[in-house]
Design a protein around this motif. Structure first.
Motif, mmCIF file in Angstrom:
data_model
loop_
_atom_site.group_PDB
_atom_site.id
_atom_site.type_symbol
_atom_site.label_atom_id
_atom_site.label_comp_id
_atom_site.label_asym_id
_atom_site.label_seq_id
_atom_site.Cartn_x
_atom_site.Cartn_y
_atom_site.Cartn_z
ATOM 1 N N ASP A 97 0.823 -1.213 0.000
ATOM 2 C CA ASP A 97 0.000 0.000 0.000
ATOM 3 C C ASP A 97 0.856 1.261 0.000
ATOM 4 N N ILE A 98 1.960 1.240 0.762
ATOM 5 C CA ILE A 98 2.843 2.414 0.797
ATOM 6 C C ILE A 98 3.439 2.681 -0.578
ATOM 7 N N VAL A 99 3.884 1.627 -1.246
ATOM 8 C CA VAL A 99 4.475 1.772 -2.577
ATOM 9 C C VAL A 99 3.463 2.360 -3.554
ATOM 10 N N ARG A 100 2.269 1.793 -3.568
ATOM 11 C CA ARG A 100 1.261 2.245 -4.548
ATOM 12 C C ARG A 100 0.750 3.644 -4.236
ATOM 13 N N LEU A 101 0.449 3.908 -2.964
ATOM 14 C CA LEU A 101 -0.123 5.204 -2.615
ATOM 15 C C LEU A 101 0.894 6.338 -2.719
ATOM 16 N N SER A 102 2.161 6.061 -2.384
ATOM 17 C CA SER A 102 3.179 7.112 -2.491
ATOM 18 C C SER A 102 3.357 7.526 -3.942
ATOM 19 N N TYR A 103 3.314 6.556 -4.834
ATOM 20 C CA TYR A 103 3.470 6.904 -6.243
ATOM 21 C C TYR A 103 2.227 7.595 -6.795
ATOM 22 N N ALA A 104 1.055 7.137 -6.380
ATOM 23 C CA ALA A 104 -0.180 7.783 -6.821
ATOM 24 C C ALA A 104 -0.215 9.237 -6.362
ATOM 25 N N LEU A 105 0.196 9.491 -5.122
ATOM 26 C CA LEU A 105 0.241 10.860 -4.618
ATOM 27 C C LEU A 105 1.282 11.682 -5.373
ATOM 28 N N HIS A 106 2.395 11.050 -5.712
ATOM 29 C CA HIS A 106 3.403 11.728 -6.535
ATOM 30 C C HIS A 106 2.799 12.204 -7.855
ATOM 31 N N LEU A 107 2.043 11.334 -8.535
ATOM 32 C CA LEU A 107 1.428 11.708 -9.806
ATOM 33 C C LEU A 107 0.422 12.845 -9.624
ATOM 34 N N MET A 108 -0.308 12.805 -8.525
ATOM 35 C CA MET A 108 -1.276 13.879 -8.264
ATOM 36 C C MET A 108 -0.582 15.235 -8.133
ATOM 37 N N LEU A 109 0.631 15.245 -7.582
ATOM 38 C CA LEU A 109 1.350 16.495 -7.387
ATOM 39 C C LEU A 109 2.118 16.926 -8.643
ATOM 40 N N VAL A 110 2.430 15.980 -9.538
ATOM 41 C CA VAL A 110 3.050 16.330 -10.819
ATOM 42 C C VAL A 110 2.009 16.867 -11.793
ATOM 43 N N PHE A 111 0.799 16.366 -11.689
ATOM 44 C CA PHE A 111 -0.303 16.725 -12.586
ATOM 45 C C PHE A 111 -0.433 18.241 -12.803
ATOM 46 N N PRO A 112 -0.389 19.086 -11.747
ATOM 47 C CA PRO A 112 -0.556 20.533 -11.965
ATOM 48 C C PRO A 112 0.531 21.158 -12.832
ATOM 49 N N LEU A 113 1.770 20.655 -12.760
ATOM 50 C CA LEU A 113 2.841 21.195 -13.587
ATOM 51 C C LEU A 113 2.565 20.956 -15.068
ATOM 52 N N LEU A 114 2.087 19.760 -15.398
ATOM 53 C CA LEU A 114 1.747 19.479 -16.784
ATOM 54 C C LEU A 114 0.551 20.315 -17.232
ATOM 55 N N ASN A 115 -0.433 20.433 -16.361
ATOM 56 C CA ASN A 115 -1.603 21.243 -16.682
ATOM 57 C C ASN A 115 -1.208 22.700 -16.917
ATOM 58 N N PHE A 116 -0.238 23.185 -16.148
ATOM 59 C CA PHE A 116 0.228 24.564 -16.274
ATOM 60 C C PHE A 116 0.725 24.837 -17.689
ATOM 61 N N SER A 117 1.570 23.939 -18.190
ATOM 62 C CA SER A 117 2.117 24.101 -19.539
ATOM 63 C C SER A 117 1.036 23.953 -20.598
ATOM 64 N N LEU A 118 0.163 22.955 -20.439
ATOM 65 C CA LEU A 118 -0.903 22.727 -21.410
ATOM 66 C C LEU A 118 -1.837 23.935 -21.498
ATOM 67 N N ARG A 119 -2.220 24.466 -20.372
ATOM 68 C CA ARG A 119 -3.141 25.617 -20.336
ATOM 69 C C ARG A 119 -2.508 26.841 -21.000
ATOM 70 N N ALA A 120 -1.216 27.088 -20.732
ATOM 71 C CA ALA A 120 -0.537 28.250 -21.309
ATOM 72 C C ALA A 120 -0.421 28.131 -22.822
ATOM 73 N N ASN A 121 -0.077 26.937 -23.317
ATOM 74 C CA ASN A 121 0.043 26.734 -24.759
ATOM 75 C C ASN A 121 -1.301 26.818 -25.461
ATOM 76 N N LEU A 122 -2.325 26.244 -24.847
ATOM 77 C CA LEU A 122 -3.658 26.292 -25.449
ATOM 78 C C LEU A 122 -4.168 27.726 -25.516
ATOM 79 N N ASP A 123 -3.908 28.493 -24.467
ATOM 80 C CA ASP A 123 -4.348 29.890 -24.457
ATOM 81 C C ASP A 123 -3.619 30.698 -25.533
ATOM 82 N N GLU A 124 -2.325 30.469 -25.698
ATOM 83 C CA GLU A 124 -1.557 31.192 -26.713
ATOM 84 C C GLU A 124 -2.041 30.844 -28.118
ATOM 85 N N LEU A 125 -2.436 29.582 -28.304
ATOM 86 C CA LEU A 125 -2.901 29.149 -29.626
ATOM 87 C C LEU A 125 -4.292 29.686 -29.945
ATOM 88 N N LEU A 126 -5.185 29.670 -28.942
ATOM 89 C CA LEU A 126 -6.574 30.059 -29.181
ATOM 90 C C LEU A 126 -6.812 31.563 -29.051
#
Length: 432
Positions: free
Chosen positions: A303-332
């Motif tokens: 459980d520690i292995v799976r949950l620690s990695y899942a939480l890691h992905l949840m915290l990386v998610f906003p960084l990717l969203n940040f770039s995607l949102r900025a590029n989409l806004d510049e394009l549109l």
């Protein structure tokens, strides 16, 4: 010149501009690098063997730092402060649109992959008749409220939404640090388990080199490289992170530190995961840590292995969203005021992206062919093809002969391996 994305730079006259620390940059870059790719490293070791896998990780890591230097040198020689802007200066509007589309496809694809893995960890899945039980079912049993759709909906509403509403990437530095430490925790636990199994004589016998005798194909080896390329693709975040520093060039040494750290983490994860499970390793190593897989690992560590990695992905998610949102806004909305100053547009884009990602994560049944597709097309373009092409184009006259030679080799390797990987995958699909 492509309009500059000011959403992440807020504003140049502000006292806060240039306040990011070096440690914050290292954490932000590191969490941009370490994502779903870490889960596929043991599978890559199974395909390649330990020695070739180590060499490919080292080569791709080195090329990644070189391509970042290419990007930042060309950026500072011109007037733009964005990846799309640099491509616009070198190749016109076509280049700008190409990098924006590639970045959006890559980041959106990775966000979907993250969401699918988070759903697998929390609520489980079923693959080829083999059931993978999620931690929520393991703890509470199977109910409607811990099904995949409701578990992901809860995560999206109460964890991801507050994080993606941050308007400056610097504010994500703390969550980035936590995320990076969680990835390290995952590697440490896997390493301890592998060393313990090694001491007790329970490890599998790993191959140092690929097995080409028992139905293995030499060309299939090239299908592993796109996975590693995708694992080292973070270039869409270099500009927003770098231009929050007083001197944007300081992002280069911070990037080198991040790449070395992440390469070590990738190699350790691949090696120890391969030692633990051998040829039984699955594309997503978290499945091997599931209780139902028959592993001798205790349920608590599972459980520690799976949950620690899942939480890691949840915290990386906003960084990717940040770039995607900025590029989409510049394009549109290229002629609109900066995204940070337009609350209605900012919230609208944020919610639209989250909803699309959530629905895709529920609808897409398998992430791994898509993962290879990204590594053979969009991510290899972002990490290597576009930076190399900028150097060879040399519109600002700043590229040296050595840089042009490196760029030519980088471009040739990237294009050749991608073509072979795509052809091999298509042949395999046709044969099946």
């Amino acid at each position: 010149m492509s309009p500059q994305i000011e959403a992440q730079l807020l504003p140049k006259s502000s006292e806060k501009h240039g306040s990011s620390s070096t440690s914050g940059v290292v954490f932000n870059v590191s969490t941009s690098i370490i994502g779903a790719g870490i889960m596929s490293m043991p599978a890559a070791f199974k395909v390649l063997g330990i020695i070739p896998a180590f060499l490919i990780i080292a080569i791709i890591a080195w090329l990644s730092t070189i391509s970042v230097q290419f990007l930042m040198k060309s950026t500072l020689a011109g007037e733009s402060t964005t990846y799309a802007g640099v491509m616009n200066e070198s190749f016109g509007k076509t280049g700008s649109i190409a990098v924006q589309i590639a970045t959006m496809v890559a980041t959106f694809g990775c966000m979907i992959i993250f969401s699918i893995i988070i759903g697998d960890v929390l609520s489980g899945n079923e693959d080829d008749g083999s059931e993978h039980i999620g931690v929520l079912q393991e703890w509470f049993g199977s109910y409607w409220w811990n099904s995949r759709i409701f578990a992901l909906l809860f995560i999206y509403c109460f964890l991801l939404l507050p994080l993606v509403l941050c308007r400056r990437v610097e504010r994500l530095a703390f969550s980035s640090a936590v995320s990076f430490l969680l990835a390290v925790l995952f590697v440490v636990i896997s390493s301890v388990l592998a060393i313990s199994a090694l001491v007790n004589g329970k490890t599998e016998n790993p191959r140092l080199f690929p097995d080409l005798n028992n139905g293995g194909s030499f060309w299939k080896l090239f299908t592993a490289s796109p996975v590693i390329v995708t694992a080292f693709t973070f270039h869409f975040n270099v500009h927003p992170i770098g231009f929050e520093l007083k001197d944007p060039l300081h992002v280069i040494p911070a990037t080198k530190i991040s790449v070395i750290l992440c390469a070590a983490i990738y190699f350790a994860t691949g090696l120890f995961g391969y030692l633990l499970f051998g040829d039984a390793i699955m594309s997503d190593i978290l499945v091997n840590f599931d209780q139902s897989s028959g592993s001798s690992i205790g349920s608590l560590l599972n459980d520690i292995v799976r949950l620690s990695y899942a939480l890691h992905l949840m915290l990386v998610f906003p960084l990717l969203n940040f770039s995607l949102r900025a590029n989409l806004d510049e394009l549109l909305f290229p002629k609109k005021q900066s995204l940070a100053k337009d609350t209605k547009r900012f919230i609208g884009l944020t919610l639209a992206l989250l909803i699309c990602c959530f629905l895709s994560a529920i609808a897409v049944p398998d992430i791994w062919y898509f993962f290879q597709f990204l590594g053979s097309t969009t991510t290899v373009s972002i990490a290597f093809i576009f930076p190399a092409a900028i150097v060879l184009r040399n519109v600002h006259g700043v590229s040296t002969s050595r840089e042009k030679l490196l760029a030519a080799i980088m471009l040739l390797l990237a294009v050749a391996t991608s073509i072979i990987a795509i052809s091999t995958n298509l042949y395999s699909l046709a044969a099946n």
